[in-house]
Design a protein around this motif. Structure first.
Motif, PDB file in Angstrom:
ATOM      1  N   ASP A 226       0.826  -1.207   0.000  1.00 39.97           N
ATOM      2  CA  ASP A 226       0.000   0.000   0.000  1.00 39.97           C
ATOM      3  C   ASP A 226       0.863   1.260   0.000  1.00 39.97           C
ATOM      4  OD1 ASP A 226      -3.007  -0.356   0.079  1.00 39.97           O
ATOM      5  OD2 ASP A 226      -2.377  -1.853   1.550  1.00 39.97           O
ATOM      6  N   VAL A 227       1.898   1.248   0.818  1.00 36.40           N
ATOM      7  CA  VAL A 227       2.785   2.421   0.887  1.00 36.40           C
ATOM      8  C   VAL A 227       3.395   2.685  -0.491  1.00 36.40           C
ATOM      9  CG1 VAL A 227       4.998   3.224   1.812  1.00 36.40           C
ATOM     10  CG2 VAL A 227       3.273   2.260   3.347  1.00 36.40           C
ATOM     11  N   LEU A 228       3.846   1.638  -1.153  1.00 38.23           N
ATOM     12  CA  LEU A 228       4.468   1.813  -2.468  1.00 38.23           C
ATOM     13  C   LEU A 228       3.452   2.287  -3.505  1.00 38.23           C
ATOM     14  CD1 LEU A 228       6.794  -1.284  -2.396  1.00 38.23           C
ATOM     15  CD2 LEU A 228       7.492   1.122  -2.343  1.00 38.23           C
ATOM     16  N   ALA A 229       2.261   1.726  -3.473  1.00 38.35           N
ATOM     17  CA  ALA A 229       1.243   2.129  -4.449  1.00 38.35           C
ATOM     18  C   ALA A 229       0.845   3.585  -4.246  1.00 38.35           C
ATOM     19  CB  ALA A 229       0.023   1.222  -4.336  1.00 38.35           C
ATOM     20  N   GLN A 230       0.879   4.051  -3.002  1.00 35.18           N
ATOM     21  CA  GLN A 230       0.562   5.461  -2.739  1.00 35.18           C
ATOM     22  C   GLN A 230       1.617   6.396  -3.317  1.00 35.18           C
ATOM     23  OE1 GLN A 230      -0.041   5.760   1.488  1.00 35.18           O
ATOM     24  NE2 GLN A 230      -1.892   4.528   1.389  1.00 35.18           N
ATOM     25  N   MET A 231       2.817   5.868  -3.540  1.00 35.19           N
ATOM     26  CA  MET A 231       3.892   6.713  -4.073  1.00 35.19           C
ATOM     27  C   MET A 231       3.824   6.846  -5.595  1.00 35.19           C
ATOM     28  SD  MET A 231       7.226   5.478  -1.970  1.00 35.19           S
ATOM     29  CE  MET A 231       7.263   5.290  -0.203  1.00 35.19           C
ATOM     30  N   VAL A 232       2.966   6.081  -6.249  1.00 37.44           N
ATOM     31  CA  VAL A 232       2.892   6.130  -7.710  1.00 37.44           C
ATOM     32  C   VAL A 232       2.484   7.531  -8.158  1.00 37.44           C
ATOM     33  CG1 VAL A 232       1.504   5.324  -9.662  1.00 37.44           C
ATOM     34  CG2 VAL A 232       2.478   3.672  -8.051  1.00 37.44           C
ATOM     35  N   CYS A 233       3.264   8.097  -9.095  1.00 36.23           N
ATOM     36  CA  CYS A 233       3.003   9.480  -9.536  1.00 36.23           C
ATOM     37  C   CYS A 233       1.841   9.523 -10.531  1.00 36.23           C
ATOM     38  CB  CYS A 233       4.241  10.055 -10.213  1.00 36.23           C
ATOM     39  SG  CYS A 233       5.689  10.012  -9.182  1.00 36.23           S
ATOM     40  N   ASP A 234       1.958   8.771 -11.621  1.00 33.77           N
ATOM     41  CA  ASP A 234       0.929   8.815 -12.661  1.00 33.77           C
ATOM     42  C   ASP A 234      -0.081   7.701 -12.387  1.00 33.77           C
ATOM     43  OD1 ASP A 234      -0.645   8.763 -14.860  1.00 33.77           O
ATOM     44  OD2 ASP A 234       0.998   8.774 -16.320  1.00 33.77           O
TER      45      ASP A 234
END
Ligand SMILES: C[S@@+](CC[C@H](N)C(=O)[O-])C[C@H]1O[C@@H](n2cnc3c(N)ncnc32)[C@H](O)[C@@H]1O
Length: 209
Positions: free
Chosen positions: A25-33
């Motif tokens: 979840d933390v990584l997916a929240q960092m997705v820019c586009d």
């Protein structure tokens, strides 16, 4: 390349540690586009794949997840306990869970055949790439063919072993190191799980800068 050199190159010792259950979840929240496509290499037993599909649905929209596997398991022997053919599974055992979702696109075949120039063009600039194919040769092939553009997040499933439990420096990490050097990529260490031993300690994620 020795393990310690890779630890320094990838700044693994200073990588932020995320609670085990929040990692994807933390990584997916960092997705820019949030509308760009994702790709995963190694679908296998639908374990981490489930996590990837779950967080993509939660944190992005109007995109696709391209899921690459040939369903015959590891094409070569990997580390001890994981011989050629390990992870073999009939595709239907996984694909049936995603039959309702046309945004999950299974791309069957060995990566050397399935990751074609046409497929790469179709996927466009990827927001997130998940590498879970274990072997140096498989990871090297994928990373060599993909664009790896600034802003892309790369998540490796068997990147390293902080406790030195196996020869991790010969596999996914080695492949990424070689591509980073070849292309002079600037990378930023994003996150690892907050655990020091065992399978959950092996993941690591990076941002292409
Ligand atoms: C560790 S398993 C993937 C586990 C999976 N992510 C999960 O959630 O259970 C590795 C997978 O990579 C696939 N694989 C490895 N090298 C490959 C290659 N060159 N072409 C196609 N599939 C490959 C294997 O078939 C295997 O299913």
């Amino acid at each position: 390349m020795q393990a310690q050199q890779l630890i320094e190159f990838f700044q693994l010792a200073r990588m932020p540690r995320v609670p085990v259950e929040n990692y994807y979840d933390v990584l997916a929240q960092m997705v820019c586009d949030r509308a760009a496509n994702w790709a995963t290499f190694g679908v296998g037993w639908n374990r981490t794949f489930q996590e990837i599909t779950r967080v993509r649905s939660r944190h992005t929209h109007n995109n696709k997840l391209y899921a690459f596997d040939w369903w015959e398991g590891l094409p070569e022997d990997w580390r001890p306990g994981y011989p050629r053919g390990f992870f073999r599974l009939p595709k239907e055992r996984v694909a049936r869970w995603y039959a309702h979702d046309p945004s999950v696109v299974f791309v069957d075949g060995l990566f050397g055949d399935s990751l074609s120039p046409a497929r790469i063009a179709e996927m466009g600039r990827l927001a997130l790439i998940h590498i879970d194919c274990d072997l140096y040769e498989s990871a090297r092939l994928v990373l060599s063919r993909l664009e790896l553009a600034p802003g892309t997040i790369l998540i490796f499933d068997e990147f390293w072993s902080p406790a030195g439990e196996w020869d991790w420096h010969l596999h996914e990490a080695r492949a990424f190191y070689e591509v980073c050097v070849e292309r002079n990529l600037r990378i930023w260490p994003l996150a690892r799980r907050d655990v020091d031993t065992g399978p959950l300690s092996e993941q690591a994620a990076f941002l292409i800068q």
